[in-house]
Design an enzyme around this catalytic site. Structure first.
Site, PDB file in Angstrom:
ATOM      1  N   LYS A   1       0.995  -1.170  -0.070  1.00  0.00           N
ATOM      2  CA  LYS A   1       0.106   0.067   0.096  1.00  0.00           C
ATOM      3  C   LYS A   1       0.738   1.347  -0.079  1.00  0.00           C
ATOM      4  O   LYS A   1       1.893   1.213   0.099  1.00  0.00           O
ATOM      5  CB  LYS A   1      -0.920  -0.146   1.271  1.00  0.00           C
ATOM      6  CG  LYS A   1      -1.935  -1.187   1.224  1.00  0.00           C
ATOM      7  CD  LYS A   1      -3.021  -1.194   2.369  1.00  0.00           C
ATOM      8  CE  LYS A   1      -3.950  -2.197   2.503  1.00  0.00           C
ATOM      9  NZ  LYS A   1      -4.813  -2.150   3.516  1.00  0.00           N
TER      10      LYS A   1
ATOM     11  N   TYR B   1     -12.472  -2.312  -3.143  1.00  0.00           N
ATOM     12  CA  TYR B   1     -13.135  -2.036  -1.854  1.00  0.00           C
ATOM     13  C   TYR B   1     -14.534  -2.000  -1.797  1.00  0.00           C
ATOM     14  O   TYR B   1     -15.364  -1.727  -0.805  1.00  0.00           O
ATOM     15  CB  TYR B   1     -12.331  -1.092  -1.224  1.00  0.00           C
ATOM     16  CG  TYR B   1     -11.012  -1.111  -0.651  1.00  0.00           C
ATOM     17  CD1 TYR B   1     -10.823  -2.188   0.088  1.00  0.00           C
ATOM     18  CD2 TYR B   1      -9.946  -0.478  -0.714  1.00  0.00           C
ATOM     19  CE1 TYR B   1      -9.792  -2.633   0.564  1.00  0.00           C
ATOM     20  CE2 TYR B   1      -8.803  -0.564  -0.323  1.00  0.00           C
ATOM     21  CZ  TYR B   1      -8.720  -1.833   0.229  1.00  0.00           C
ATOM     22  OH  TYR B   1      -7.462  -2.072   0.896  1.00  0.00           O
TER      23      TYR B   1
ATOM     24  N   PHE C   1     -15.136   3.713   7.582  1.00  0.00           N
ATOM     25  CA  PHE C   1     -13.995   3.646   7.206  1.00  0.00           C
ATOM     26  C   PHE C   1     -13.720   3.700   5.723  1.00  0.00           C
ATOM     27  O   PHE C   1     -12.684   3.976   5.219  1.00  0.00           O
ATOM     28  CB  PHE C   1     -13.035   2.756   7.789  1.00  0.00           C
ATOM     29  CG  PHE C   1     -13.233   1.253   7.556  1.00  0.00           C
ATOM     30  CD1 PHE C   1     -12.833   0.661   6.298  1.00  0.00           C
ATOM     31  CD2 PHE C   1     -14.222   0.701   8.437  1.00  0.00           C
ATOM     32  CE1 PHE C   1     -13.505  -0.598   6.065  1.00  0.00           C
ATOM     33  CE2 PHE C   1     -14.594  -0.562   8.031  1.00  0.00           C
ATOM     34  CZ  PHE C   1     -14.204  -1.369   6.865  1.00  0.00           C
TER      35      PHE C   1
ATOM     36  N   ARG D   1      -1.727 -14.269   4.153  1.00  0.00           N
ATOM     37  CA  ARG D   1      -2.481 -13.556   5.305  1.00  0.00           C
ATOM     38  C   ARG D   1      -1.883 -13.632   6.782  1.00  0.00           C
ATOM     39  O   ARG D   1      -1.726 -12.802   7.400  1.00  0.00           O
ATOM     40  CB  ARG D   1      -4.105 -13.882   5.384  1.00  0.00           C
ATOM     41  CG  ARG D   1      -4.590 -13.334   4.115  1.00  0.00           C
ATOM     42  CD  ARG D   1      -5.986 -12.634   4.236  1.00  0.00           C
ATOM     43  NE  ARG D   1      -6.537 -12.316   5.350  1.00  0.00           N
ATOM     44  CZ  ARG D   1      -7.179 -11.094   5.280  1.00  0.00           C
ATOM     45  NH1 ARG D   1      -7.275 -10.285   4.513  1.00  0.00           N
ATOM     46  NH2 ARG D   1      -8.017 -10.696   6.454  1.00  0.00           N
TER      47      ARG D   1
ATOM     48  N   THR E   1      -5.658  -7.668  10.817  1.00  0.00           N
ATOM     49  CA  THR E   1      -5.752  -6.150   9.979  1.00  0.00           C
ATOM     50  C   THR E   1      -5.447  -4.959  10.732  1.00  0.00           C
ATOM     51  O   THR E   1      -4.963  -4.050  10.270  1.00  0.00           O
ATOM     52  CB  THR E   1      -7.454  -6.021   9.797  1.00  0.00           C
ATOM     53  OG1 THR E   1      -7.860  -7.315   9.096  1.00  0.00           O
ATOM     54  CG2 THR E   1      -7.697  -4.818   9.186  1.00  0.00           C
TER      55      THR E   1
ATOM     56  N   ARG F   1       2.408  -6.573   9.504  1.00  0.00           N
ATOM     57  CA  ARG F   1       1.773  -5.424  10.237  1.00  0.00           C
ATOM     58  C   ARG F   1       2.339  -5.360  11.454  1.00  0.00           C
ATOM     59  O   ARG F   1       2.361  -4.061  12.056  1.00  0.00           O
ATOM     60  CB  ARG F   1       0.394  -5.703   9.989  1.00  0.00           C
ATOM     61  CG  ARG F   1      -0.124  -5.593   8.689  1.00  0.00           C
ATOM     62  CD  ARG F   1      -1.773  -6.028   8.589  1.00  0.00           C
ATOM     63  NE  ARG F   1      -2.280  -5.732   7.450  1.00  0.00           N
ATOM     64  CZ  ARG F   1      -3.553  -6.457   6.973  1.00  0.00           C
ATOM     65  NH1 ARG F   1      -3.986  -7.415   7.614  1.00  0.00           N
ATOM     66  NH2 ARG F   1      -4.106  -6.051   5.701  1.00  0.00           N
TER      67      ARG F   1
ATOM     68  N   ASN G   1      -1.902   0.228   7.489  1.00  0.00           N
ATOM     69  CA  ASN G   1      -1.406  -1.164   7.671  1.00  0.00           C
ATOM     70  C   ASN G   1      -0.773  -2.013   6.498  1.00  0.00           C
ATOM     71  O   ASN G   1      -0.572  -3.094   6.375  1.00  0.00           O
ATOM     72  CB  ASN G   1      -2.869  -2.285   8.284  1.00  0.00           C
ATOM     73  CG  ASN G   1      -3.802  -2.353   7.254  1.00  0.00           C
ATOM     74  OD1 ASN G   1      -3.421  -1.705   5.964  1.00  0.00           O
ATOM     75  ND2 ASN G   1      -4.827  -3.029   7.373  1.00  0.00           N
TER      76      ASN G   1
ATOM     77  N   HIS H   1      -2.122  -5.370   1.605  1.00  0.00           N
ATOM     78  CA  HIS H   1      -3.528  -5.810   1.205  1.00  0.00           C
ATOM     79  C   HIS H   1      -3.341  -7.417   0.905  1.00  0.00           C
ATOM     80  O   HIS H   1      -2.239  -7.719   0.099  1.00  0.00           O
ATOM     81  CB  HIS H   1      -4.213  -5.330   0.292  1.00  0.00           C
ATOM     82  CG  HIS H   1      -5.393  -6.149  -0.162  1.00  0.00           C
ATOM     83  ND1 HIS H   1      -6.506  -6.157   0.363  1.00  0.00           N
ATOM     84  CD2 HIS H   1      -5.484  -7.050  -1.296  1.00  0.00           C
ATOM     85  CE1 HIS H   1      -7.509  -6.969  -0.258  1.00  0.00           C
ATOM     86  NE2 HIS H   1      -7.005  -7.455  -1.139  1.00  0.00           N
TER      87      HIS H   1
ATOM     88  N   GLU I   1     -10.322 -10.065  -7.164  1.00  0.00           N
ATOM     89  CA  GLU I   1      -9.468  -9.171  -7.211  1.00  0.00           C
ATOM     90  C   GLU I   1      -8.269  -9.328  -8.300  1.00  0.00           C
ATOM     91  O   GLU I   1      -7.841  -8.387  -8.804  1.00  0.00           O
ATOM     92  CB  GLU I   1      -8.778  -9.109  -5.965  1.00  0.00           C
ATOM     93  CG  GLU I   1      -9.754  -8.829  -4.789  1.00  0.00           C
ATOM     94  CD  GLU I   1      -9.285  -8.790  -3.301  1.00  0.00           C
ATOM     95  OE1 GLU I   1      -9.691  -8.380  -2.380  1.00  0.00           O
ATOM     96  OE2 GLU I   1      -8.109  -9.526  -3.268  1.00  0.00           O
TER      97      GLU I   1
HETATM   98  P1  DAT Z   1      -7.965  -6.905   5.458  1.00  0.00           P
HETATM   99  O1  DAT Z   1      -7.277  -5.587   4.978  1.00  0.00           O
HETATM  100  O2  DAT Z   1      -7.205  -7.667   6.780  1.00  0.00           O
HETATM  101  O3  DAT Z   1      -8.447  -7.907   4.417  1.00  0.00           O
HETATM  102  P2  DAT Z   1     -10.600  -5.911   5.775  1.00  0.00           P
HETATM  103  O4  DAT Z   1     -10.856  -6.259   4.286  1.00  0.00           O
HETATM  104  O5  DAT Z   1     -11.699  -6.016   6.844  1.00  0.00           O
HETATM  105  O6  DAT Z   1      -9.080  -6.105   6.077  1.00  0.00           O
HETATM  106  O7  DAT Z   1     -10.631  -4.151   5.437  1.00  0.00           O
HETATM  107  C1  DAT Z   1      -9.942  -3.676   4.265  1.00  0.00           C
HETATM  108  C2  DAT Z   1      -9.089  -2.272   5.098  1.00  0.00           C
HETATM  109  O8  DAT Z   1     -10.008  -1.339   5.588  1.00  0.00           O
HETATM  110  C3  DAT Z   1      -8.088  -2.929   6.198  1.00  0.00           C
HETATM  111  O9  DAT Z   1      -6.934  -3.046   5.614  1.00  0.00           O
HETATM  112  C4  DAT Z   1      -7.873  -1.446   6.842  1.00  0.00           C
HETATM  113  C5  DAT Z   1      -9.499  -0.833   6.611  1.00  0.00           C
HETATM  114  N1  DAT Z   1     -10.365  -1.241   7.951  1.00  0.00           N
HETATM  115  C6  DAT Z   1     -10.962  -2.368   7.948  1.00  0.00           C
HETATM  116  N2  DAT Z   1     -11.851  -2.153   9.083  1.00  0.00           N
HETATM  117  C7  DAT Z   1     -11.541  -0.988   9.698  1.00  0.00           C
HETATM  118  C8  DAT Z   1     -11.971  -0.275  10.828  1.00  0.00           C
HETATM  119  N3  DAT Z   1     -12.754  -1.018  11.718  1.00  0.00           N
HETATM  120  N4  DAT Z   1     -11.554   0.935  11.063  1.00  0.00           N
HETATM  121  C9  DAT Z   1     -10.688   1.384  10.024  1.00  0.00           C
HETATM  122  N5  DAT Z   1     -10.145   0.843   8.914  1.00  0.00           N
HETATM  123  C10 DAT Z   1     -10.615  -0.242   8.871  1.00  0.00           C
HETATM  124 MG    MG Z   2      -9.916  -7.527   3.409  1.00  0.00          MG
END
Ligand code: DAT
Ligand code: MG
Length: 149
Positions: A9, A49, A57, A85, A91, A102, A112, A115, A126
């Site tokens: 990222k 996304y 968020f 992962r 996350t 991370r 973080n 991805h 994706e």
């Molecule tokens: P990951 O990236 O571990 O697959 P995710 O798909 O649930 O996690 O979310 C995508 C991204 O969105 C994650 O890397 C960071 C952000 N994110 C997720 N949950 C969040 C939250 N509760 N508050 C702020 N950012 C968040």
């Molecule tokens: Mg995800």
């Protein structure tokens, strides 16, 4: 063999962590099937996304992922999705296990660093968002029999 989409990222690119992050995946044995530096535009960010649209968020997440170039990769290997992962960690970096990307390089959920696809179904959606078929290279390494049983 499974495939997963990895995004290094904008924060990782800006902080000079591209090499150290790729090294984490490479040294476990995952095969790099595709890789490029690119700028994610808003339309691609929204497609990638889409599942998070409407969440609190979401807007900051779109701003963050489009804020600076990223490096995208397709990694291959048995259980590539889970292995990538687990190499990345939880996350929220504050909850990630020590030794994960991370935990070792990040502090906050909105920064973080990396991805990784979360399931085969997600990966199948994706990967084509970021790579054309001809950009994904199929090859074998002489070390594969020493990595895959
Ligand atoms: P990951 O990236 O571990 O697959 P995710 O798909 O649930 O996690 O979310 C995508 C991204 O969105 C994650 O890397 C960071 C952000 N994110 C997720 N949950 C969040 C939250 N509760 N508050 C702020 N950012 C968040
Ligand atoms: Mg995800």
């Amino acid at each position: 063999m499974d495939r997963t989409l990895i995004i290094i990222k904008p924060d990782a690119v800006q902080r000079g962590l591209i090499g150290r992050i790729i090294e984490r995946f490479e040294r476990r044995g995952l095969l790099i099937a595709a890789m490029k530096l690119m700028q994610i535009d808003e339309s691609l960010a929204e497609r990638h996304y889409a599942i998070h649209r409407g969440k609190p968020f979401y807007e900051p997440l779109i701003r963050y992922i489009t804020s600076s170039p990223v490096v995208v990769l397709v990694l291959e290997g048995n259980n590539a999705i889970e292995i990538a992962r687990s190499t990345m960690g939880a996350t929220n970096p504050s909850e990630a296990a020590p030794g994960t990307i991370r935990a070792d390089f990040a502090l906050e959920i909105g920064r973080n660093l990396v991805h990784g696809s979360d399931s085969p179904e997600t990966a199948a959606l994706e990967v084509p968002l970021f790579f054309d078929d001809e950009e994904i290279v199929s090859y074998q390494r002489n070390t594969d029999p020493w990595i895959f049983e």
